[in-house]
Design a protein around this motif. Structure first.
Motif, PDB file in Angstrom:
ATOM      1  N   GLN A 161       1.061  -1.253  -0.094  1.00 46.60           N
ATOM      2  CA  GLN A 161       0.161  -0.002   0.050  1.00 46.60           C
ATOM      3  C   GLN A 161       0.949   1.243  -0.063  1.00 46.60           C
ATOM      4  N   GLN A 164       1.677   1.991  -3.378  1.00 50.95           N
ATOM      5  CA  GLN A 164       0.411   2.381  -4.267  1.00 50.95           C
ATOM      6  C   GLN A 164       0.415   3.741  -4.038  1.00 50.95           C
ATOM      7  N   ALA A 168      -0.019   6.706  -6.629  1.00 49.13           N
ATOM      8  CA  ALA A 168      -0.989   7.202  -7.069  1.00 49.13           C
ATOM      9  C   ALA A 168      -1.040   8.777  -7.479  1.00 49.13           C
ATOM     10  N   ILE A 192      -4.009   2.772 -10.981  1.00 51.96           N
ATOM     11  CA  ILE A 192      -3.447   2.963  -9.568  1.00 51.96           C
ATOM     12  C   ILE A 192      -3.017   4.561  -9.594  1.00 51.96           C
ATOM     13  N   VAL A 197      -8.091   6.596 -10.062  1.00 47.92           N
ATOM     14  CA  VAL A 197      -7.663   5.669  -9.107  1.00 47.92           C
ATOM     15  C   VAL A 197      -8.744   4.593  -9.082  1.00 47.92           C
ATOM     16  N   GLU A 199     -10.134   0.539  -7.197  1.00 49.44           N
ATOM     17  CA  GLU A 199      -9.945  -0.459  -6.390  1.00 49.44           C
ATOM     18  C   GLU A 199     -10.142  -1.843  -6.797  1.00 49.44           C
TER      19      GLU A 199
END
Length: 350
Positions: A161, A164, A168, A192, A197, A199
């Protein structure tokens, strides 16, 4: 199509000369040669991250279908410059060469390393990386250079994460990929970066998906010769073409009747464990059936473990908390660098 390697330029007809200076690329160069000679069937080796590596036969039409799907999704154009900096013996590299062949793209080959951008001369429009390469780019403050590549794919393993969050902020198109050797590389992308962005994974054009046993994903399209391919990936369907990946069915922990997907927990604590390998698994427990357990290679203090437990409880529930942390000397990995959980646990058990 032109091929650039170590400062030299090669045409399709020069592929044998390329092999003389790049003997480690014989699998890749033989693919290029066999493709131009209209070979119909190609053999690929799976990575072995979920079992024993196996040889998979892929038809020429499946490769073409995969390339066309990626072309539509990423708006690839004739003359685009593409970068190949992964292990040349696996499907990801072969498919980058296939895209160059079919779409008339120029292929820049850089030997696989943790810092491929250090060796890149000039600019490219399209590149694929594995998470470890991305982590090194972040560590070496190279995100400005990464942002200059129009389309970036990241695959081979989950991306934490923290990474990411860093990606982003970039303006270019960066995607996580979902796929396997059997699907001829990726069949779905998750954006991402930038203003959109996501999920969830969005399927490439022509890919049909659904669920089979235990909410596992099944896939059909030209890349599977219009036959259903049944996976062990547990997903949550968002639409007929979108899904959220939860984890592998064979990794699910059943702790006191609560089904836990360890991959989700691992991603949530990535910012707390940045300097060591780790994964979460279920070990036998007399009361719970399985006890959620953190396996790691470095040292974890009691305070750090409490931080990890608190973060997981806040994001999930008290039932998801790792009851203990066990340190092991090393993790077993596949030739392509993926974690082999099963063999690592077997080594730990011994």
């Amino acid at each position: 199509m032109k091929v650039f390697f170590q400062g030299q330029t090669y045409s399709i007809n020069d592929v044998s000369n390329l092999l003389l200076v790049a003997p480690n690329y014989d699998f890749l160069t033989n693919f290029i040669k066999n493709w131009t000679e209209r070979q119909e069937l190609f053999s690929f080796q799976s990575s072995g991250s979920t079992g024993n590596p196996k040889t998979i036969e892929i038809h020429r039409d499946q490769i073409t279908a995969s390339v066309k799907g990626t072309q539509k999704a990423l708006d690839l154009r004739e003359g685009d410059q593409v970068l190949l900096c992964l292990n040349p013996n696996y499907i990801a590299s072969i498919m980058m060469a296939a895209r160059a062949l079919i779409l008339d793209l120029d292929l820049h080959i850089i030997p696989a390393s943790s810092t491929p951008l250090n060796q890149l001369k000039g600019s490219v429009d399209f590149a694929s990386f594995v998470p470890f390469q991305i982590y090194e780019m972040i560590h070496n403050k190279q995100l400005d250079r990464l942002a200059q590549i129009r389309n970036v794919l990241i695959g081979g393993a989950p991306l934490n994460q923290e990474a990411q969050n860093a990606l982003a902020k970039l303006p270019n198109n960066i995607y996580l990929t979902y796929g396997m050797t059997e699907t001829v590389s990726h069949i779905a992308l998750m954006k991402i970066s930038g203003s959109q962005v996501s999920e969830t994974y969005q399927c490439l054009p022509g890919i049909e998906i659904g669920l089979h046993d235990n909410d596992c994903l099944k896939i059909k399209g030209e890349v599977t010769m219009q036959q259903w391919l049944y996976t062990t990936d547990v997903v949550e369907m968002k639409s007929e073409t979108e899904f959220k990946w939860l984890g592998r069915a064979d990794h699910v922990i059943n702790s006191g009747g609560v089904k836990i997907h360890p991959e989700q927990l691992e991603k949530s604590i990535a910012t707390l464990l940045t300097n060591q390998d780790y994964f979460i698994t279920g070990l036998p427990d007399d009361q719970l059936g399985q006890s959620c357990t953190l396996i790691h290679t470095g040292s974890i203090s009691e305070q750090k473990l409490r931080e990890i437990q608190s973060m997981i409880e806040n994001q999930f529930s008290k039932h998801h908390i790792p009851r203990q942390a066990i340190q092991v000397a090393e993790f077993i990995k596949t030739e392509s660098g993926k974690l082999n959980r099963k063999k690592t646990l077997e080594l730990f058990s011994r």
